[in-house]
Write a protein that holds these residues in place. Structure first.
Motif, PDB file in Angstrom:
ATOM      1  N   ALA A 184       5.531   6.444 -10.454  1.00  0.00           N
ATOM      2  CA  ALA A 184       4.491   5.506 -10.899  1.00  0.00           C
ATOM      3  C   ALA A 184       4.748   4.957 -12.298  1.00  0.00           C
ATOM      4  CB  ALA A 184       3.122   6.190 -10.867  1.00  0.00           C
ATOM      5  N   GLY A 185       5.722   5.533 -13.025  1.00  0.00           N
ATOM      6  CA  GLY A 185       5.914   5.144 -14.417  1.00  0.00           C
ATOM      7  C   GLY A 185       6.838   3.968 -14.634  1.00  0.00           C
ATOM      8  N   MET A 186       7.364   3.382 -13.553  1.00  0.00           N
ATOM      9  CA  MET A 186       8.387   2.350 -13.691  1.00  0.00           C
ATOM     10  C   MET A 186       7.906   1.123 -14.460  1.00  0.00           C
ATOM     11  SD  MET A 186      11.299   3.173 -12.051  1.00  0.00           S
ATOM     12  CE  MET A 186      11.954   1.538 -11.854  1.00  0.00           C
ATOM     13  N   VAL A 227      16.238   4.275  -5.244  1.00  0.00           N
ATOM     14  CA  VAL A 227      16.946   3.081  -5.716  1.00  0.00           C
ATOM     15  C   VAL A 227      16.223   1.813  -5.260  1.00  0.00           C
ATOM     16  CG1 VAL A 227      19.117   1.798  -5.677  1.00  0.00           C
ATOM     17  CG2 VAL A 227      19.157   4.297  -5.827  1.00  0.00           C
ATOM     18  N   ALA A 228      15.746   1.788  -4.021  1.00  0.00           N
ATOM     19  CA  ALA A 228      14.977   0.630  -3.544  1.00  0.00           C
ATOM     20  C   ALA A 228      13.767   0.382  -4.443  1.00  0.00           C
ATOM     21  CB  ALA A 228      14.533   0.851  -2.099  1.00  0.00           C
ATOM     22  N   HIS A 229      13.087   1.453  -4.836  1.00  0.00           N
ATOM     23  CA  HIS A 229      11.906   1.329  -5.690  1.00  0.00           C
ATOM     24  C   HIS A 229      12.292   0.766  -7.063  1.00  0.00           C
ATOM     25  CE1 HIS A 229       7.843   2.102  -6.964  1.00  0.00           C
ATOM     26  NE2 HIS A 229       8.247   2.882  -7.947  1.00  0.00           N
ATOM     27  N   ILE A 230      13.398   1.233  -7.610  1.00  0.00           N
ATOM     28  CA  ILE A 230      13.883   0.718  -8.890  1.00  0.00           C
ATOM     29  C   ILE A 230      14.206  -0.764  -8.771  1.00  0.00           C
ATOM     30  CG2 ILE A 230      15.844   0.807 -10.488  1.00  0.00           C
ATOM     31  CD1 ILE A 230      15.896   3.891  -9.899  1.00  0.00           C
ATOM     32  N   SER A 244       0.824  -1.213   0.000  1.00  0.00           N
ATOM     33  CA  SER A 244       0.000   0.000   0.000  1.00  0.00           C
ATOM     34  C   SER A 244       0.857   1.261   0.000  1.00  0.00           C
ATOM     35  CB  SER A 244      -0.935   0.005   1.212  1.00  0.00           C
ATOM     36  OG  SER A 244      -0.191  -0.064   2.415  1.00  0.00           O
ATOM     37  N   ARG A 245       2.062   1.175   0.507  1.00  0.00           N
ATOM     38  CA  ARG A 245       3.035   2.259   0.467  1.00  0.00           C
ATOM     39  C   ARG A 245       4.302   1.748  -0.208  1.00  0.00           C
ATOM     40  NH1 ARG A 245       0.684   7.115   1.133  1.00  0.00           N
ATOM     41  NH2 ARG A 245      -0.858   7.011   2.800  1.00  0.00           N
ATOM     42  N   PRO A 246       4.982   2.538  -1.028  1.00  0.00           N
ATOM     43  CA  PRO A 246       4.841   3.979  -1.194  1.00  0.00           C
ATOM     44  C   PRO A 246       3.655   4.386  -2.077  1.00  0.00           C
ATOM     45  CG  PRO A 246       6.541   3.161  -2.663  1.00  0.00           C
ATOM     46  CD  PRO A 246       6.123   1.997  -1.802  1.00  0.00           C
ATOM     47  N   GLU A 247       3.201   5.625  -1.857  1.00  0.00           N
ATOM     48  CA  GLU A 247       2.239   6.222  -2.769  1.00  0.00           C
ATOM     49  C   GLU A 247       2.941   6.432  -4.111  1.00  0.00           C
ATOM     50  OE1 GLU A 247      -0.427  10.327  -3.193  1.00  0.00           O
ATOM     51  OE2 GLU A 247       1.101  10.153  -1.619  1.00  0.00           O
ATOM     52  N   LEU A 248       2.275   6.000  -5.202  1.00  0.00           N
ATOM     53  CA  LEU A 248       2.874   6.122  -6.530  1.00  0.00           C
ATOM     54  C   LEU A 248       2.335   7.369  -7.221  1.00  0.00           C
ATOM     55  CD1 LEU A 248       2.813   2.382  -7.678  1.00  0.00           C
ATOM     56  CD2 LEU A 248       4.660   3.648  -6.571  1.00  0.00           C
ATOM     57  N   LEU A 249       3.250   8.241  -7.644  1.00  0.00           N
ATOM     58  CA  LEU A 249       2.896   9.519  -8.245  1.00  0.00           C
ATOM     59  C   LEU A 249       3.406   9.599  -9.676  1.00  0.00           C
ATOM     60  CD1 LEU A 249       3.956  11.954  -5.355  1.00  0.00           C
ATOM     61  CD2 LEU A 249       1.687  10.970  -5.763  1.00  0.00           C
TER      62      LEU A 249
END
Length: 268
Positions: free
Chosen positions: A148-150, A85-88, A57-62
């Motif tokens: 959010a575009g990943m 980097v963690a998100h990537i 549910s987190r992180p919020e994707l923008l």
């Protein structure tokens, strides 16, 4: 009944929590390579991957334009950089598992699956390293909004293996080779040795992920008697939004099998 490799991939893709997702990823990778070493091959099989992987549910994707910009030299900026980097890395785990069931209908040599399972295993390790660095700084993955575009590249190339190889490892991951040395220097100047060590591990291992993309892209071009360079240019222009951004890390790109005539004609 034992899971096929495609079923393992879908189980990872449909697991939301980042720590749980990456633990499954590493467990399945170990299972795959143990079976390969013992000659007890796990079938690739088939399974239906979700169009989008499960996410916490987190992180919020923008929208990328709405993600707050922070100065990387500040403590808050360094936390934001680790979070990005963690998100990537979490997206990369899903991308490398997704390619297996998504394109299971295309007959590929066993080494194709070895490479992407190994890449997914390493990306899982990278996510854990970044989470550990965040937690050492009193933060955690999910504490900040993220891009959010990943996953767009995966959706756009969901029916095109050539396009997937061109855009994900050969463009997006190659970009990591360009920018990671600068990130390492930011943390080195701050005396954040754990983050430096983690990013140096990521930098060293990402070269092989780009190389896997280049290797299998060239393999498919050879199989279909296509000239790889114009084929790559055509696919990147079709699926990648915008031009490639120099400066390029030409040495590491060459190490990964990317010649300058692949990327310079696509640069701004």
């Amino acid at each position: 009944m034992a899971l096929t490799l495609s079923e393992m991939a879908v189980d990872v893709l449909t697991t939301a929590d980042g720590r749980e997702k990456t633990a499954k990823s590493r467990s399945y990778a170990a299972r795959w390579f143990t079976a390969r070493a013992e000659g007890a091959e796990i079938p690739v099989g088939t399974a239906d991957p979700p169009l989008r992987p499960s996410r916490p549910s987190r992180p919020e994707l923008l929208d990328p334009r709405d993600v707050p910009k922070r100065k990387p030299g500040s403590p808050a900026g360094r936390i934001a950089l680790l979070h990005a980097v963690a998100h990537i890395e979490l997206n990369a785990v899903d991308l490398h598992w997704d390619i297996i069931p998504r394109f299971a209908g295309t007959v590929m040599p066993p080494g194709f699956y070895d490479d992407w399972v190994k890449a997914a295993d390493e990306e899982s390790k990278h996510f854990k390293l970044m989470c550990d660095c965040l937690e050492a700084e009193g933060s955690h993955y999910g504490a900040l909004p993220a891009h959010a575009g990943m996953w767009r590249a995966a959706e756009d190339t969901a029916e095109d293996l050539f396009g997937r190889l061109a855009v994900v490892p050969m463009v997006l991951e190659a970009r990591g080779l360009d920018v990671t040395p600068g990130m390492i220097e930011i943390f080195r100047k701050a005396g954040a040795q754990d983050a430096v060590s983690a990013l140096e591990t990521i930098y060293a291992e990402e070269v092989s992920h780009v190389a896997y993309g280049s290797k299998w892209f060239h393999y498919l071009c050879g199989r279909q008697e296509l000239d790889p360079t114009p084929q790559f240019h055509s696919l990147v222009r079709r699926y990648f939004k915008g031009a490639l951004k120099p400066p390029f890390n030409e040495e590491k790109r060459a190490e990964a099998g990317l010649a300058p005539d692949f990327y310079w004609p696509l640069a701004q």
